[in-house]
Structure formats: C-alpha cells, structure tokens
Design a protein around this motif. Sequence first.
Motif, mmCIF file in Angstrom:
data_model
loop_
_atom_site.group_PDB
_atom_site.id
_atom_site.type_symbol
_atom_site.label_atom_id
_atom_site.label_comp_id
_atom_site.label_asym_id
_atom_site.label_seq_id
_atom_site.Cartn_x
_atom_site.Cartn_y
_atom_site.Cartn_z
ATOM 1 N N MET A 44 -0.697 4.312 -4.906
ATOM 2 C CA MET A 44 -0.424 2.961 -5.387
ATOM 3 C C MET A 44 -0.296 2.847 -6.902
ATOM 4 S SD MET A 44 0.326 0.878 -3.022
ATOM 5 C CE MET A 44 0.257 -0.666 -3.945
ATOM 6 N N PRO A 45 -1.136 3.500 -7.720
ATOM 7 C CA PRO A 45 -0.977 3.328 -9.172
ATOM 8 C C PRO A 45 0.391 3.777 -9.687
ATOM 9 C CG PRO A 45 -3.142 4.210 -8.667
ATOM 10 C CD PRO A 45 -2.360 4.251 -7.398
ATOM 11 N N THR A 46 0.858 4.985 -9.306
ATOM 12 C CA THR A 46 2.160 5.451 -9.779
ATOM 13 C C THR A 46 3.298 4.678 -9.135
ATOM 14 O OG1 THR A 46 2.069 7.217 -8.110
ATOM 15 C CG2 THR A 46 1.361 7.766 -10.336
ATOM 16 N N LEU A 47 3.124 4.312 -7.875
ATOM 17 C CA LEU A 47 4.126 3.502 -7.181
ATOM 18 C C LEU A 47 4.292 2.157 -7.889
ATOM 19 C CD1 LEU A 47 4.153 2.988 -3.314
ATOM 20 C CD2 LEU A 47 4.348 1.043 -4.829
ATOM 21 N N THR A 48 3.174 1.538 -8.243
ATOM 22 C CA THR A 48 3.209 0.227 -8.909
ATOM 23 C C THR A 48 3.912 0.320 -10.258
ATOM 24 O OG1 THR A 48 1.162 -0.414 -7.805
ATOM 25 C CG2 THR A 48 1.776 -1.654 -9.781
ATOM 26 N N ALA A 49 3.658 1.391 -10.984
ATOM 27 C CA ALA A 49 4.303 1.552 -12.282
ATOM 28 C C ALA A 49 5.802 1.762 -12.153
ATOM 29 C CB ALA A 49 3.676 2.745 -13.017
ATOM 30 N N THR A 81 1.062 -9.707 -4.201
ATOM 31 C CA THR A 81 1.271 -9.953 -2.767
ATOM 32 C C THR A 81 2.052 -8.812 -2.129
ATOM 33 O OG1 THR A 81 1.258 -12.342 -3.118
ATOM 34 C CG2 THR A 81 2.258 -11.543 -1.070
ATOM 35 N N GLU A 82 3.075 -8.325 -2.825
ATOM 36 C CA GLU A 82 3.872 -7.215 -2.286
ATOM 37 C C GLU A 82 3.033 -5.945 -2.171
ATOM 38 O OE1 GLU A 82 8.382 -8.390 -3.837
ATOM 39 O OE2 GLU A 82 7.004 -7.284 -5.147
ATOM 40 N N GLN A 83 2.107 -5.724 -3.099
ATOM 41 C CA GLN A 83 1.222 -4.560 -2.993
ATOM 42 C C GLN A 83 0.395 -4.613 -1.717
ATOM 43 O OE1 GLN A 83 -1.060 -3.425 -6.537
ATOM 44 N NE2 GLN A 83 0.358 -4.606 -7.780
ATOM 45 N N LEU A 84 -0.120 -5.802 -1.397
ATOM 46 C CA LEU A 84 -0.910 -5.947 -0.166
ATOM 47 C C LEU A 84 -0.052 -5.665 1.067
ATOM 48 C CD1 LEU A 84 -3.097 -9.092 -0.940
ATOM 49 C CD2 LEU A 84 -3.849 -6.717 -0.749
ATOM 50 N N TRP A 85 1.184 -6.149 1.060
ATOM 51 C CA TRP A 85 2.056 -5.916 2.207
ATOM 52 C C TRP A 85 2.440 -4.446 2.331
ATOM 53 C CZ3 TRP A 85 2.425 -8.675 6.302
ATOM 54 C CH2 TRP A 85 2.242 -10.056 6.237
ATOM 55 N N ILE A 86 2.655 -3.771 1.199
ATOM 56 C CA ILE A 86 2.947 -2.335 1.241
ATOM 57 C C ILE A 86 1.798 -1.576 1.903
ATOM 58 C CG2 ILE A 86 3.220 -0.266 -0.199
ATOM 59 C CD1 ILE A 86 4.739 -2.071 -2.207
ATOM 60 N N SER A 129 10.308 7.089 6.963
ATOM 61 C CA SER A 129 9.581 7.802 5.912
ATOM 62 C C SER A 129 10.524 8.226 4.786
ATOM 63 C CB SER A 129 8.886 9.043 6.489
ATOM 64 O OG SER A 129 7.902 8.683 7.425
ATOM 65 N N THR A 130 11.715 8.678 5.166
ATOM 66 C CA THR A 130 12.697 9.085 4.155
ATOM 67 C C THR A 130 13.148 7.894 3.320
ATOM 68 O OG1 THR A 130 13.445 10.846 5.635
ATOM 69 C CG2 THR A 130 14.894 10.267 3.801
ATOM 70 N N VAL A 131 13.387 6.759 3.983
ATOM 71 C CA VAL A 131 13.761 5.539 3.256
ATOM 72 C C VAL A 131 12.634 5.132 2.306
ATOM 73 C CG1 VAL A 131 14.293 3.086 3.500
ATOM 74 C CG2 VAL A 131 15.325 4.738 5.062
ATOM 75 N N VAL A 161 12.302 -3.062 -0.050
ATOM 76 C CA VAL A 161 12.770 -1.949 0.786
ATOM 77 C C VAL A 161 11.583 -1.126 1.279
ATOM 78 C CG1 VAL A 161 14.115 0.190 0.813
ATOM 79 C CG2 VAL A 161 15.017 -1.844 -0.333
ATOM 80 N N LEU A 162 10.597 -0.910 0.419
ATOM 81 C CA LEU A 162 9.423 -0.132 0.811
ATOM 82 C C LEU A 162 8.635 -0.851 1.902
ATOM 83 C CD1 LEU A 162 7.635 2.327 0.471
ATOM 84 C CD2 LEU A 162 6.510 1.192 -1.456
ATOM 85 N N ILE A 163 8.482 -2.156 1.798
ATOM 86 C CA ILE A 163 7.776 -2.918 2.829
ATOM 87 C C ILE A 163 8.503 -2.809 4.166
ATOM 88 C CG2 ILE A 163 7.131 -5.247 3.571
ATOM 89 C CD1 ILE A 163 6.652 -5.862 0.556
ATOM 90 N N ALA A 164 9.834 -2.942 4.143
ATOM 91 C CA ALA A 164 10.606 -2.823 5.382
ATOM 92 C C ALA A 164 10.471 -1.426 5.983
ATOM 93 C CB ALA A 164 12.074 -3.146 5.109
ATOM 94 N N ALA A 165 10.504 -0.401 5.121
ATOM 95 C CA ALA A 165 10.361 0.972 5.615
ATOM 96 C C ALA A 165 8.981 1.202 6.216
ATOM 97 C CB ALA A 165 10.626 1.963 4.477
#
Length: 506
Positions: free
Chosen positions: A44-49, A56-61, A100-102, A111-115
């Motif tokens: 999450m830290p590197t993804l967020t950066a 809210t999107e972080q929680l959904w991810i 997983s690839t997406v 896009v990450l939430i949908a994947a």
Amino acid sequence: MTGTVARPNAPRSSAPRHAWLGLAVLILPVLLVSMDMSVLYLAMPTLTADIDPSATEQLWILDIYGFMIAGLLITMGNVGDRIGRRNILLAGAAIFGIASTVAAFAPSAEVLIAARALMGIGGATLLPSSLALISSLFPRERDRATAIGVWTAFFAGGSAVGPIIGGVLLHHFSWGSVFLINAPVVLVLLVFGPLLLPEHKSAGRGPIDLPSVALSIGGILPVVYAVKHFAAEGVDAYSVGLGVAGVLLLIAFIQRQRRLDEPLLDLGLFRRGLFSVAVGSSTVGMFALAGMSYLTSMYLQSVTGRDALQAALLGIPMAVVVFATAMGGGRIGQWLGVRTAFVTALTAAAVGNLLLLGVGVDGGIAWYIAGSVVAGAGLGIVFTLVSEVAVSSVPSERAGSAVGISETSFELGNGLGLALLGSLAALVFRSGGDFAPTLGETITRAGDDTALIEAARAAFVNGLHAAVVAGAALLFVMAIVAALAKRGSEVEVGSQALSESGTAAH
C-alpha cells in the motif's frame, strides 16, 4: 469423548500417484487466494505514492477482494456442484490470472479496484471447488484426511508467508509484482488441471434458485461492509442502516431456504452437531486470529520499531507450527476423537492468546513468539478439522455447497475479528490519554515529545491485551460449546466413522 475404531491391516495409502499430483495442482490456487488476502498491506505505501488513491479508494482496494469472496463462496460452491468442479475451478483460475495481470499494471485506483473485484470473483470459485475435488480424488477416508491436511496447511501457510514474499518482491521490484507473480502459477494450473483433475458434477439436481443467490449476496455484502466500516470509521447511521438491511435480507434468505426442495444453503447440516461445531470453531478461530495478527503486526512495527519485513519474519515460527499441525490435524482427530480434538485445540488457541499478555513496551518478543506458536498449533488443528467435517458431512455431490458454508464462516470471522477486536483495542488506546486516532498518527504528531510517545505505546499495549483476552474468552466459550454440542449424529472424518455419542463407528 468421541469413540473411534481403526481399520486393521489397512495399507498406508491406496491413492494412485496421479491423485497426489492432482493435489499438488489443487494447492496452487489455495496458496494464491490466501496470499492475496495478506500481501497487499505491504504494497500500500508504494502503491499509494504511484497512483495516488483517495482514502476511500484505499479502503476499497484493500477490502473489495474479501467482500467478493465472502459474498460469493456459497453460490460458487453450489454452481460447482452443478456444472462441474473442475470446470469452475479452471474458469475461476483464468479470471483470477487475467485480473491479477490487470491489477499489476493498473494506471489508476479505479482500474485497480475493478481488477481486485474480479480477483475476488475468481477466488470465490477456487476455494470451494478445490477442496470439494479432494473428495473425488481421494475416496478412501485415510488418504482424504491427509490430503485435506495438506490443503489446509497451504491455505493457512499462504496467509503467513504472503507478507514475507511480498516484502522480498517489494524490496526488488515495483508494487505490481505482488499481483504479477500470480500469472505463472495460474498458467501451471490451467495446463495441468485438465490432465490431473477429475471432473465431478451432481446428477439430477435442479437449477440454482436465483432469488436465493440474490438474497445471499445482498445480505452478506452489506453485513461485511458494515463491519469493516465500524472498524475504520466508527458507528454511524449509514453503517448501522446498511448492516440492518443486510441482516434482514439474510433472514429472508434463511426463510426461503426452508421452503425449497433444492436450497442454496442446506439448513439441515446445522442439525448435525459436528458441522455446527466446525462452523462455530472456524468463525471464532478466525475472529481471534485476525485480531491477534493485525494488532501484533502493529505492535511489532509501531511499538518495537521493526519494519514490515522484520515483523513478517517474526511470524515464521507461527507459520511453521500452523503448517505442521494442519498437516497432522486429521490424525489428531482420529487419535483423540473429533469432539475432543476440537475442545483441546480451541483451548490451546485460547492459552496462546493469553500468553500475549506478556508483551510490553520494553520487551516481550519471547512472549509474542510463544503465544503465537501455541495459538497457531491449536488453530492449525481446528482449521483442518473444520475442512474435514465440511467435506465429510454431506454426500460427495453436495461437497461444494458444504465447503462454501465453512469457507464463508472463515471470511466472516476474519472480518468480525478485525472490526470488533480492532475497535476494542482502539477504544482502550484512546481512553489512555489525549492521543490521535491511531498510534502511528500519535507518534508522527508527537515529534520529539518522548513522554507522549511512551504513553501512547503503553496505551496501545493495553488495548492489545484487552483484545487478546476477549479473543481467548470466545475461544474458551467455543471449547465448552464443542464439549456440550448435541450428540447422536455421525460424520465421516479421517479413517473412521466417528460417532458423537461415543459409540464405535460401523
């Protein structure tokens, strides 16, 4: 105590080699699903950066994956029973691999939430179908007990090694690597699955009742979301309303199941004493484990000052013990009797939780290792027995639906443990002084105020102690329930027919 009768002069294994090769294929998706439940926390830290998601999107991810698995397990177990467990396993694996690839190359949070949602749909097909296929691969009870122990060990082990593997990947590669590693494993499953796994579908069963599917998903998802919301944001009118709506839909779902000839959820299973004990044990066991794992991870990082990888490495002793006891859980059930094994293992898990009262601000790592190892030993046995009882409680053609119920109880226990034990710890922490909402925020804001930091760490440890005592209390209560559960029904577990009344099996 449950009586047992061993079969004399039985060969050690009558399963052909291809059955064990098939089991090796089946543990691949189990390992992936369990790893993906834990590995994302480190990323999450590197993804967020990189893609800058909102709070809210972080929680959904983080949460959408577990939401989809919890909401679809019962449905997918039934679908697999009808259209073929190998078919749905391979279809789910393909969905999981593509998603997983997406996710690995997602350019935005949306896009990450949908994947992640698609990964959850695929994951919901993998767990019940893989465990149910074991009953087709291993018709002999002794071999099936061993195979279920291996399956459970890899499922439990995946959650433990996920952060370790994630930490190594993130040390060398970008955050997308924690998703991309799924692709080659899925490819192996898709290539060898059709060659080594038998197809199994139920003959003569009617179509799935679609209103039941809608009520099941419509009830479970709001309840799980409300629990998560309670943990993250506290109690408010929105989450309460959503939770109540979910409960009402679940009540309507249960009422409908009572009227159907082909129910999505066979309520008659819960009249079998051991099945009810198994579902209760998996829920309470995951409840205590989720709370303990989450809070001790925070303790190791924010109180003792270790980084995420160092904290994960300290979890290796527990992971090894869980793996070992899960492998031998079936034999322990045969030796002690299933009821006594449940009582003993739940009690050990409770004692392990209480050993964590030895951790403190200035020390206690030895207490952490001892407590996590003892708790892990008990829970490893519990989780194997739960899987065995789920598979053995029903005819082979209904194994997928029964496994779906037991796996759903794991998911609900996990969500409730994080929410309720996390909230209890947070309440105790906040009552200890004028702190920010979390320990991490308090330390950041405190700057050079060492007195405030020490007070906050002490308050967090008090919250941790309160949570592990609550988890231990529930485990003790479940052990008593297991000891007193209704007698008189029989269930095939391991290499014997185990009678709850204490009489020998036929």
